[in-house]
Write an enzyme that holds these catalytic residues in place. Structure first.
Site, mmCIF file in Angstrom:
data_model
loop_
_atom_site.group_PDB
_atom_site.id
_atom_site.type_symbol
_atom_site.label_atom_id
_atom_site.label_comp_id
_atom_site.label_asym_id
_atom_site.label_seq_id
_atom_site.Cartn_x
_atom_site.Cartn_y
_atom_site.Cartn_z
ATOM 1 N N GLY A 125 7.870 14.917 -31.185
ATOM 2 C CA GLY A 125 6.777 14.662 -32.025
ATOM 3 C C GLY A 125 7.008 13.858 -32.889
ATOM 4 O O GLY A 125 7.886 13.720 -33.489
ATOM 5 N N CYS A 126 5.975 13.971 -34.056
ATOM 6 C CA CYS A 126 5.500 13.152 -34.597
ATOM 7 C C CYS A 126 6.054 13.652 -36.325
ATOM 8 O O CYS A 126 7.586 13.253 -36.752
ATOM 9 C CB CYS A 126 4.190 12.282 -35.739
ATOM 10 S SG CYS A 126 3.028 13.673 -35.910
ATOM 11 N N TYR A 127 5.975 14.783 -36.044
ATOM 12 C CA TYR A 127 6.775 15.788 -37.577
ATOM 13 C C TYR A 127 8.245 15.397 -37.083
ATOM 14 O O TYR A 127 8.896 15.644 -37.944
ATOM 15 C CB TYR A 127 5.969 16.537 -38.255
ATOM 16 C CG TYR A 127 4.772 17.009 -38.815
ATOM 17 C CD1 TYR A 127 4.351 15.917 -40.065
ATOM 18 C CD2 TYR A 127 3.539 17.226 -38.059
ATOM 19 C CE1 TYR A 127 3.167 15.842 -40.286
ATOM 20 C CE2 TYR A 127 2.129 17.395 -39.262
ATOM 21 C CZ TYR A 127 2.143 16.447 -39.590
ATOM 22 O OH TYR A 127 0.814 15.834 -40.467
ATOM 23 N N THR A 139 10.217 14.244 -35.776
ATOM 24 C CA THR A 139 11.211 12.950 -35.673
ATOM 25 C C THR A 139 11.506 13.054 -37.013
ATOM 26 O O THR A 139 12.644 12.702 -37.464
ATOM 27 C CB THR A 139 10.168 12.021 -35.354
ATOM 28 O OG1 THR A 139 10.260 11.731 -33.990
ATOM 29 C CG2 THR A 139 11.416 10.947 -35.677
#
Lengths: 344, 344, 344, 344
Positions: free
Chosen positions: B149-151, B153
């Site tokens: 996921g973005c967070y 990462t």
């Protein structure tokens, strides 16, 4: 009517003061000074004020004219109030200073963070820190009021009940703050250009921001002792608003934090403690003097997360200054400050 | 040429995948599916792609056609990959899943956070978490790759060297994260409207966000043991970008953190450790697969502050997926990912 | 490899040139000058370029060093190219000027609009106006190329087929243009601050903008005679993009305008004529060298409305400059300019 | 006190009406209806109104309860007012309709643009168009007031003096209009998402927007005859504000246009004619009921350019509705509408 003078009225706090005072039934702006814009009509610089201040022009600063006012606001860079305050106080003016000149009680700390000697240390004893929610009674009788900074307002209001109740580990507090670009003022810096500041977010001054000693001073008072604080300010791509996200470890797990906050702010008309589980957005206070606060304990763990939002130009500057004026002049605390935030 | 299929290509990660793959010399998109847009030309929905994908249309999902691809990307809501993965793996496809379906190794935790039973638990053992900076070798041989996921990462890349070195108090980590609105996807929600989300900032899901267990899983791996994490996501008024501000207490004060981070990421082409004292802005990675990191110890105290920024749609999604593809297919890790961020 | 020098590389057109040239396989930047930033590393000023130009620093302008380049770009305020061009041409350099110095063919008109005498009138005869869609062949053989302004590019490309076909009333053309704030450059002006320019829109220079004579000169050429033009530029609250909305009265109602535009731009790789009924958004060209055009005749009346959008920093400046370089050096017109706009 | 009911209060015009009426000393909201939100507290949906409407909840629409109000505002999609108006008028209510239901005097034109038969044609004769600057006296005595649309307000106020004086070529008028995204309402459309609408600008509905017949109807009245109008609306990346840029050819060159406009609007408290040479920004009217207008004749040519800006949610909707209420109930026209726009 309170006869008001404004020193340094060409910045964002100045124009917001003008706007608030135009709607205030007990005050009128008699004088507004600006070295750079002397002779220019207020509405030439600020076309939003057409029809409201058509007759008012900026004048060069003149202590004599200012001394004829009941109340002088300083909306100036630091150092200016140091210079003018002694004479104006002598002449009987009340002073409300929106700059950093009288916020720190320790003149050495001021010198350390502002890079020069304090210019009026003899006034520090009587200067009153203008955070009404903490200092309401003292403000009523002050001659010289230092309006808190924007970050310090959001952080102190958010941490105060917790620290004051003695139920947090005061040694390791964290304040992660996000501010709109207007916090940087109206100076023409490349970093504040729309092309540089919009569509981006970054931290700044992680190693030490001038608001750090001010916040620490306030939190020490709340906690009744030393505190350890990490304060990281961020620039967010919006005009107005501060969102303070505060972290602390609770040492007393039985205390009902929601009740604690609600009780603490019961008599404070500008602090709105939201229902448990809420997430205040900065837009819900934009254009108003309100601070909205929500208290969380994620997954019932040890960490308390307090969310505290204000409009940096109002509760974080000009609105708070008018709130102080109201208290000082025996008026209703909310007079002229009933602006309702727009949804959008 | 790698023959690529994309399942669910009408969202923001889908359109970014299309854009990246169009510039990739070793891959070509053979197929893109969408139940709702079947029959519509890709450039009708995405006019930015005119001249690039004029001949490609969305088709209804069809396992047979997908099975003819070397590689299938899932850019779908959770649950879809669970359904299709077993059959496609059987047919010999490699799968790179941008959804949350295979990120958590524990099927019960998945069920708890996603509100239904895991749909393909038999594949969990072989699913590889696609964070190249941690799992480079495993990715090269994986059949099923779960793109982080973005967070997760931004947070993992920021915390990893610190936790891996064993010099932080792992019991009380804080990740204060700010995301652009594209993180919410292309769904037509009132909260993502320009009128609601611009000129405002707020926290959300303080009590528990779906990325929390994923981050915790990664940090446990880094720390070699249990961690305590408070994760607070915020919605910032911009399109792209994640800024993770990470807080930890160091227990070994002698370690040179700057050197630690620089050495750790020496072989990672997409992680840029900034010079000491830096403050990365999200715009400096916008449109690229780069993560920029800066490490601070404010006033030489106990608290470490790590700033980590990514473009949520690239290093936080589609760029990372292409990075995984490159590794998996024996290509240069950076192939097709050399986009240089614009200053503005 | 074309050895490139850039004069004045600290503004937005300069940094975009750097970015484009870094991705260009036939050119390399040997030299970039800046009086104010001499000695500073390019990546210190532009952190987005870290990893790309780590070895390049700004140097003080030096005609000898520049003369050693095959090609010199001017990304300077007006007047600078006047000064340096004669010597550099003598030394055999090719010059591509992104400033206004050689755009107007009439030195008196230049003097009128720029407030001083033209500094190199002897070069006007050979200066070639760098709008490839009009001047492709001349550009191939030019020593001195004047890259068009941003508004002039969007307006000329939009009006050209109509005027060239002789089917409009040329006496009363209207160009209502909206530009992102980057058109004002990187200068630290109050009007370009995020707090002043975002969440607002206004016209400016209605009585006469410096791009007016340039547009008129181009439209006269298209029409083969005099034209009457009203040009009103507006500042829109965004970073990039120009949207030109063009109005003209048709005098030949039988002509198929859609076909006219499509045929006219058939050989122009950077002009995309949209299907009838389309409304191009500036974001569909952001980050690319593309101009998208749509032609309307509302309710089949006499008025033609042409919508023409470009990225002001690319097709309106640095991208167009690279396009000219490609033509001049015998390369594919699109080399290094294949960037695909992101949807968001 | 005027007892007010609001039908359909969950959109942007509804929430702005609530905000304005909360500050209005002669009106109070007794009732607000919403089919979808019935039973929900107003402050749950609109947290900006906490402390102001804590006791008010949405209720299902009920003609009986509405009939008990002195005044009912419709802040509804088109068609709803058609349905409810006859009964409420019978019961003696005054109606102020913010929807399009009674703006067009010709029921066939309404049917053509809104795609169904007019639902209450018997009321068209008595419906009064609520543009106070044109219809002040009629509004004072109306039972049913149709508040103008946002574009029509900006365009009519800008064109009116010119057309009314008979000094323009009425056959070829152009209105190039730019609107903030709030004009599209609170509906969850992909096109209004921050990720789609910010950092971009585009025209829409060039072939015919529903406000076109309304504007034409108004301009015919101003001109005393037929007019030819091209109207092109654009979506600008901001929340609020309309900027109308109006073009006309003057046929009488001696007339002093500045004086004409100033005289025309002398008795209109909400129209501010700016000094010659001005360029009004939409932000100078944001949050207020003011329309600011500037008149230009670029380079003293034949073309007049009028710039007219309003806040689409106030003078273009809810503010104008309150202005109509004031007139209708014999109050000062400006009562409760003294909000001063903020500079930023």
């Amino acid at each position: 009517m309170i006869k008001v003078g404004i020193v340094g009225g060409t910045g964002y706090t100045g124009v917001e003061l003008l706007r608030l005072l135009a709607q205030h039934e007990k005050a009128e702006v008699a004088l507004i000074t600006s070295r750079s814009e002397a002779g220019i009509g207020v509405t030439e610089l600020f076309p939003n004020l057409r029809g409201v201040y058509d007759a008012l022009s900026f004048t060069a600063p003149d202590a004599k004219l200012l001394a004829a006012c009941d109340l002088v606001f300083f909306a100036t860079p630091h150092g200016v109030a140091h210079e003018l305050a002694p004479e104006l106080l002598d002449k009987g003016c009340t002073l409300i200073d929106l700059s950093a000149d009288f916020r720190l009680q320790d003149k050495d700390e001021w010198a350390k963070w502002y890079g020069k000697a304090h210019g009026a240390p003899q006034l520090l004893d009587e200067a009153v820190y203008g955070l009404a929610e903490v200092n309401r009674e003292a403000i009523k009788n002050a001659r010289l009021i230092a309006v808190p900074g924007c970050y310090p307002t959001a952080v102190q209001l958010g941490f105060w009940p917790l620290l004051n109740a003695g139920i947090a580990d005061n040694a390791r507090l964290i304040a992660d703050c996000k501010s709109g670009v207007s916090g940087a003022g109206r100076a023409a810096n490349v970093g504040s250009l729309l092309c540089e500041a919009s569509e981006s977010l970054s931290a700044y001054a992680v190693n030490g921001h001038r608001h750090l000693p001010e916040i620490r001073q306030g939190l020490r008072l709340a906690a009744g002792g030393e505190v350890g604080l990490t304060f990281v300010p961020h620039l967010a791509p919006m005009i107005r608003g501060i969102h303070a996200t505060l972290y602390a470890e609770v040492i007393d797990h039985k205390r009902d934090l929601q009740a604690l906050y609600e009780q603490h702010y019961q008599g404070s008309p500008f602090v709105d403690v939201l229902p448990a589980g809420s997430h205040p957005a900065t837009r819900t206070v934009r254009g108003s003097n309100i601070c909205r606060i929500a208290v969380h304990r994620p997954q019932k763990g040890d960490t308390v997360v307090v969310l505290s939002v204000i409009d940096n130009l109002l509760k974080g500057a000009s609105g708070q200054a008018v709130q102080c004026m109201n208290l000082r002049f025996g008026l209703e605390e909310t007079l002229g400050l009933a602006q309702i935030p727009a949804l959008l």
